[in-house]
Motif scaffolding. Structure first.
Motif, PDB file in Angstrom:
ATOM      1  N   VAL A 140     -29.381 -42.046  22.618  1.00  0.00           N
ATOM      2  CA  VAL A 140     -28.568 -40.782  22.388  1.00  0.00           C
ATOM      3  C   VAL A 140     -29.245 -39.993  21.135  1.00  0.00           C
ATOM      4  O   VAL A 140     -29.395 -38.901  21.412  1.00  0.00           O
ATOM      5  N   VAL A 141     -29.368 -40.668  20.357  1.00  0.00           N
ATOM      6  CA  VAL A 141     -30.035 -40.322  19.091  1.00  0.00           C
ATOM      7  C   VAL A 141     -31.353 -39.525  19.479  1.00  0.00           C
ATOM      8  O   VAL A 141     -31.762 -38.620  18.910  1.00  0.00           O
ATOM      9  N   ARG A 142     -32.262 -40.372  19.974  1.00  0.00           N
ATOM     10  CA  ARG A 142     -33.507 -39.936  20.509  1.00  0.00           C
ATOM     11  C   ARG A 142     -33.469 -38.451  21.115  1.00  0.00           C
ATOM     12  O   ARG A 142     -34.638 -37.913  20.899  1.00  0.00           O
ATOM     13  N   HIS A 143     -32.665 -38.485  22.090  1.00  0.00           N
ATOM     14  CA  HIS A 143     -32.519 -37.094  22.650  1.00  0.00           C
ATOM     15  C   HIS A 143     -31.974 -35.871  21.830  1.00  0.00           C
ATOM     16  O   HIS A 143     -31.712 -34.989  22.381  1.00  0.00           O
ATOM     17  N   GLY A 144     -31.523 -36.195  20.640  1.00  0.00           N
ATOM     18  CA  GLY A 144     -30.915 -35.225  19.710  1.00  0.00           C
ATOM     19  C   GLY A 144     -29.558 -34.696  20.244  1.00  0.00           C
ATOM     20  O   GLY A 144     -29.207 -33.655  19.873  1.00  0.00           O
ATOM     21  N   CYS A 145     -28.782 -35.800  20.697  1.00  0.00           N
ATOM     22  CA  CYS A 145     -27.596 -35.496  21.080  1.00  0.00           C
ATOM     23  C   CYS A 145     -26.442 -36.198  20.541  1.00  0.00           C
ATOM     24  O   CYS A 145     -25.184 -36.151  20.834  1.00  0.00           O
ATOM     25  N   GLY A 146     -26.751 -36.863  19.480  1.00  0.00           N
ATOM     26  CA  GLY A 146     -25.721 -37.601  18.739  1.00  0.00           C
ATOM     27  C   GLY A 146     -26.274 -38.182  17.153  1.00  0.00           C
ATOM     28  O   GLY A 146     -27.452 -37.966  16.790  1.00  0.00           O
ATOM     29  N   VAL A 147     -25.400 -38.769  16.661  1.00  0.00           N
ATOM     30  CA  VAL A 147     -25.846 -39.455  15.156  1.00  0.00           C
ATOM     31  C   VAL A 147     -25.193 -40.744  15.274  1.00  0.00           C
ATOM     32  O   VAL A 147     -24.155 -41.231  15.722  1.00  0.00           O
ATOM     33  N   LEU A 148     -26.094 -41.679  14.789  1.00  0.00           N
ATOM     34  CA  LEU A 148     -25.914 -43.012  14.446  1.00  0.00           C
ATOM     35  C   LEU A 148     -25.396 -43.564  12.939  1.00  0.00           C
ATOM     36  O   LEU A 148     -25.912 -43.023  12.219  1.00  0.00           O
ATOM     37  N   LEU A 149     -24.260 -44.366  12.981  1.00  0.00           N
ATOM     38  CA  LEU A 149     -23.770 -45.030  11.893  1.00  0.00           C
ATOM     39  C   LEU A 149     -23.685 -46.565  12.023  1.00  0.00           C
ATOM     40  O   LEU A 149     -23.527 -46.990  13.062  1.00  0.00           O
ATOM     41  N   ASP A 150     -23.792 -46.901  10.850  1.00  0.00           N
ATOM     42  CA  ASP A 150     -23.860 -48.268  10.722  1.00  0.00           C
ATOM     43  C   ASP A 150     -22.398 -48.916  10.027  1.00  0.00           C
ATOM     44  O   ASP A 150     -22.178 -48.513   9.196  1.00  0.00           O
ATOM     45  N   ILE A 151     -21.672 -49.752  10.967  1.00  0.00           N
ATOM     46  CA  ILE A 151     -20.347 -50.104  10.655  1.00  0.00           C
ATOM     47  C   ILE A 151     -20.692 -51.107   9.284  1.00  0.00           C
ATOM     48  O   ILE A 151     -19.739 -51.089   8.546  1.00  0.00           O
ATOM     49  N   ALA A 152     -21.733 -51.687   9.081  1.00  0.00           N
ATOM     50  CA  ALA A 152     -21.788 -52.741   8.017  1.00  0.00           C
ATOM     51  C   ALA A 152     -22.148 -52.031   6.636  1.00  0.00           C
ATOM     52  O   ALA A 152     -21.609 -52.302   5.650  1.00  0.00           O
ATOM     53  N   SER A 153     -22.539 -50.855   6.797  1.00  0.00           N
ATOM     54  CA  SER A 153     -22.765 -49.956   5.362  1.00  0.00           C
ATOM     55  C   SER A 153     -21.827 -48.594   5.438  1.00  0.00           C
ATOM     56  O   SER A 153     -22.198 -47.715   4.442  1.00  0.00           O
ATOM     57  N   ILE A 154     -21.214 -48.409   6.117  1.00  0.00           N
ATOM     58  CA  ILE A 154     -20.566 -46.981   6.465  1.00  0.00           C
ATOM     59  C   ILE A 154     -19.633 -46.560   5.289  1.00  0.00           C
ATOM     60  O   ILE A 154     -19.099 -47.384   4.814  1.00  0.00           O
ATOM     61  N   SER A 155     -19.745 -45.342   5.027  1.00  0.00           N
ATOM     62  CA  SER A 155     -19.120 -44.618   4.028  1.00  0.00           C
ATOM     63  C   SER A 155     -18.417 -43.393   4.338  1.00  0.00           C
ATOM     64  O   SER A 155     -18.776 -42.906   5.313  1.00  0.00           O
ATOM     65  N   GLU A 156     -17.523 -42.963   3.571  1.00  0.00           N
ATOM     66  CA  GLU A 156     -16.456 -41.718   4.005  1.00  0.00           C
ATOM     67  C   GLU A 156     -17.790 -40.651   3.794  1.00  0.00           C
ATOM     68  O   GLU A 156     -17.429 -39.856   5.020  1.00  0.00           O
ATOM     69  N   ASP A 178     -20.641 -40.827   5.081  1.00  0.00           N
ATOM     70  CA  ASP A 178     -21.519 -40.879   6.118  1.00  0.00           C
ATOM     71  C   ASP A 178     -20.579 -40.226   7.507  1.00  0.00           C
ATOM     72  O   ASP A 178     -21.048 -39.553   8.363  1.00  0.00           O
ATOM     73  N   ILE A 179     -19.292 -40.714   7.734  1.00  0.00           N
ATOM     74  CA  ILE A 179     -18.642 -40.139   8.541  1.00  0.00           C
ATOM     75  C   ILE A 179     -18.554 -38.719   8.452  1.00  0.00           C
ATOM     76  O   ILE A 179     -18.547 -38.119   9.508  1.00  0.00           O
ATOM     77  N   SER A 180     -18.164 -38.125   7.279  1.00  0.00           N
ATOM     78  CA  SER A 180     -18.154 -36.550   7.201  1.00  0.00           C
ATOM     79  C   SER A 180     -19.413 -36.056   7.432  1.00  0.00           C
ATOM     80  O   SER A 180     -19.104 -35.018   8.115  1.00  0.00           O
ATOM     81  N   ASN A 181     -20.451 -36.414   7.141  1.00  0.00           N
ATOM     82  CA  ASN A 181     -21.720 -35.863   7.463  1.00  0.00           C
ATOM     83  C   ASN A 181     -22.294 -35.763   8.622  1.00  0.00           C
ATOM     84  O   ASN A 181     -22.759 -34.960   9.470  1.00  0.00           O
ATOM     85  N   ALA A 182     -21.694 -36.911   9.407  1.00  0.00           N
ATOM     86  CA  ALA A 182     -22.018 -37.165  10.780  1.00  0.00           C
ATOM     87  C   ALA A 182     -21.215 -36.099  11.739  1.00  0.00           C
ATOM     88  O   ALA A 182     -21.677 -35.577  12.559  1.00  0.00           O
ATOM     89  N   LEU A 183     -19.859 -36.108  11.596  1.00  0.00           N
ATOM     90  CA  LEU A 183     -18.981 -35.294  12.133  1.00  0.00           C
ATOM     91  C   LEU A 183     -19.366 -33.583  11.868  1.00  0.00           C
ATOM     92  O   LEU A 183     -19.294 -32.837  12.881  1.00  0.00           O
ATOM     93  N   ALA A 184     -19.802 -33.565  10.569  1.00  0.00           N
ATOM     94  CA  ALA A 184     -20.112 -32.009  10.347  1.00  0.00           C
ATOM     95  C   ALA A 184     -21.576 -31.565  11.199  1.00  0.00           C
ATOM     96  O   ALA A 184     -21.617 -30.569  11.620  1.00  0.00           O
TER      97      ALA A 184
END
Length: 515
Positions: free
Chosen positions: A386-402, A404-410
């Motif tokens: 999905v990310v390769r098609h430019g349709c989404g953002v990938l987050l890593d649960i092992a290193s996720i930060s607030e 990261d979440i905010s930037n991905a949703l934005a």
């Protein structure tokens, strides 16, 4: 409706009522939901079904017999926790070990069960099973002398190819444990090759050999190897689609039916409907599906999500299995959700998901940008596709930060490229001559009509590896070339010596005449 009927009549011929046995032994709701539409449609078309699963119907159906094993196995959601994801299946090799171990436990118990053994006394025209962590139940159709179809709920697994003749060239087809795309550099192609070989060897060691040993012990007779039985597979349905998975060659006995579980939308529960209808800035769906319990994530991670949600103008529907204090007013918690119907709602602007194939397919079908947080198995590849098609953002649960979440949703909410790309992908996904369900029904009845349809199976299925890879042909050609080179070299060398001798004699003759 009329178009669907015409397509069905056009692409299928009459198939009389058949007796079908479905051995769906994986206690995972997400697995069963993908396969269930085919069972119900076959039943609707007049076939008689016997279904072995952990998900019986609440109300009995005529000519549809449930054999319920739900009480004998814990659902996978209670077995696979984020702690296990992190510690035990963070690597492909451990992933295979855990998955085969779970399914082999079902083999040990169910193959000995009297209800299953009694099925050998009945006659079936077709058996439907699943390729997951063990193939032990394929001995049932072998004993019944019935053709069988297998399901792959994920993209094609490494151990599906040999039984079907499906090309799995690791130079451009990464196996589903890898995050790579089809274009790989040298290191990635090396790793892709090694991982494919290792995956097949590990599956054989952890699953195929024990399954064969178990079956011989249960049936008290000498049986062919698991590999021999698997090669009798008539057809394999794969829950993928080339649009967002990968374009790769498929023989006629492997059929993609990605999106088969997507049905017409149903009315939403009133509280959810009102919550979504009144969301003037849109809605975000946050769901990890049926295999990952969001409530089992570390409390600090849950708090990060809630803190980010509290800053958003959008409303959030959060699938959370326990009680949760201090929830922001724009967040609705639900222990279970009609996920497909929610994603279909026009006010949904983004989906936060674990990258499971069913959830990813739903997001693509309805054109909703994705924030993917994969945990194990094919989820990483699904998310990266999905990310390769430019349709989404990938987050890593092992290193996720607030942040990261905010930037991905934005990004997915405010950058129109994500929505436009997903809308384009959705249009490509929906553009097909038959629906996924019509395709599955047609090929299922095709196998029944043609008593297993062995003509669909490529000859490569029965070729030994050295013949399939043309090693014998290469050896003959290389040997012939070497022999030819030696012959030519010998001839040239001989002619050179002859010419040298003649020249020498002429020179001596001239010297003698001179003297």
């Amino acid at each position: 409706m009329l178009i669907s009927l015409l397509i069905t009549l056009t692409f299928s011929s009459i198939c009389s009522a058949a007796r079908i046995l479905a051995l769906l032994t994986v206690n995972s709701r997400s697995h069963f939901l993908v396969m269930e539409p085919l069972l119900l449609e076959l039943h609707q078309r007049g076939h008689h079904l016997t279904v072995v699963s952990s998900f019986p119907h609440k109300r009995p159906l005529e000519n549809y017999t449930d054999i319920d094993f739900s009480s004998q196995f814990p659902p996978l959601i209670s077995v696979l926790t984020p702690d296990i994801y992190r510690k035990k299946i963070s690597m492909m090799f451990l992933d295979i070990n855990v998955v085969t171990g779970i399914h082999m436990a079902a083999c040990e118990q169910l193959l000995r069960d009297e209800k299953l053994l009694n099925l050998q006394n009945e006659t079936f025209d077709l058996v439907i099973g699943e390729i997951f962590g063990s193939d032990c139940f394929n001995y049932i159709p072998y004993k019944l002398k019935a053709p069988f179809i297998s399901w792959v709920i994920s993209p094609v697994s490494a151990w599906t190819s040999d039984r079907t003749g499906l090309p799995d060239n690791p130079s451009y087809i990464p196996n589903y444990f890898l995050e790579y795309g089809s274009e790989m550099n040298l290191f990635q192609r090396i790793y892709s090759t090694v991982s494919l070989i290792c995956a097949k060897m590990l599956y054989n060691y952890y699953s195929e050999i024990p399954s064969h040993r178990l079956a011989e012990n249960v049936f008290k007779e000498k049986l062919p190897s698991m590999d021999e039985v698997n090669r009798q597979t008539s057809l394999v349905f794969v829950n993928s689609h080339f649009v967002f998975s990968q374009s790769r060659p498929f023989p006629p006995n492997v059929v993609e039916v990605g999106g088969i579980h997507i049905r017409g939308t149903q009315p939403l529960p009133e509280d959810i409907k009102l919550f979504m209808d009144r969301a003037t800035h849109g809605v975000i769906l946050f769901s990890f599906g049926s295999l990952v319990r969001a409530s089992s994530l570390p409390p600090r991670v849950i708090r990060m999500f809630l803190d980010v949600f509290s800053t958003l103008p959008q409303r959030v529907i959060f699938k959370y299995e326990d009680e949760l204090a201090d929830t922001p007013p724009n967040v609705m918690l639900k222990k279970w959700l009609p996920q497909l119907d929610i994603i279909a709602h026009p006010n949904v602007r983004a989906v936060i998901s674990h990258g499971g194939l069913a959830s990813t397919t739903e997001a693509v079908h309805f054109g909703k940008p994705l924030v993917a947080i994969p945990f194990f198995g094919d989820q990483f590849q699904n998310a990266n596709n999905v990310v390769r098609h430019g349709c989404g953002v990938l987050l890593d649960i092992a290193s996720i930060s607030e942040r990261d979440i905010s930037n991905a949703l934005a990004a997915v909410l405010n950058d129109s490229r994500y929505k436009d790309n997903m809308r384009r992908l959705s249009q490509q996904f929906r553009d097909r001559p038959m629906t996924a369900l019509q395709t599955a029904v047609y090929w299922t009845e095709y196998v029944i009509r043609h008593q297993g349809a062995p003509h669909l199976r490529p000859a490569s299925v029965n070729l030994p590896l050295y013949q399939y890879l043309l090693l014998d042909v290469i050896a003959v050609l290389v040997t012939s070339l070497i022999v030819m080179v030696f012959v030519i070299y010998g001839f040239v060398h001989f002619m050179y010596l002859r010419l040298k001798t003649i020249t020498h004699r002429i020179r001596i003759s001239k010297i003698k005449k001179t003297n």
